[in-house]
Enzyme design. Sequence first.
Site, short mmCIF file in Angstrom:
data_model
loop_
_atom_site.label_atom_id
_atom_site.label_comp_id
_atom_site.label_asym_id
_atom_site.label_seq_id
_atom_site.Cartn_x
_atom_site.Cartn_y
_atom_site.Cartn_z
N HIS A 1 0.84 -1.21 0.00
CA HIS A 1 0.00 0.00 0.00
C HIS A 1 0.87 1.26 0.00
CE1 HIS A 1 -3.54 2.51 1.28
NE2 HIS A 1 -2.54 3.25 1.76
N GLU A 2 1.84 1.32 0.92
CA GLU A 2 2.69 2.50 1.03
C GLU A 2 3.61 2.64 -0.19
OE1 GLU A 2 1.71 4.50 3.14
OE2 GLU A 2 0.69 3.19 4.55
#
Length: 166
Positions: A138-139
């Site tokens: 996600h990051e």
Amino acid sequence: MKHLADLLLLGDPRLYQSCEPVLESELPLVPDWVADLHNVMEEIRAMYQFGRGIAAPQLGIMKRLIYLNVDRPQVIINPELTAVSDEQDELWDDCMSFPNLLVRVRRHRSLTLRFRDELWRPQTWDVTDWGLSELIQHEYDHLNGVLCTMRAVDAQSFRWRPTPTH
């Protein structure tokens, strides 16, 4: 010091931009960037009861920098995903840049990440923990201008987060 009001929200064009690598000469700036990321994450945690990681572009810092705080604070500079598993799972993903929206996405079960730490030492991390693997993906996506809304499994993969009770 940056605060919650500095967090870029869904629709801000900067969230869709790819970030530049952190240069070794910029290493003295990293502690201040990390302090800002930590501060905003703590404000999100207090307000919404979630938050394990945040990427620099979410605060308009267009650099390849991720700050995680799961069991301990961890700074990830210039990450590269060097391997991902074929096996994937689905989850309801959340994001600080749209804290009331959940998005059903598919992520790899495990991965290998190369990066530099806050002392500029090269690191390699084999991540087999599903929760950590999906968080890193996600990051990492944020650094490439990709939001989880763009990875939705299908058109029905969106829902509102239940309002936290205090």
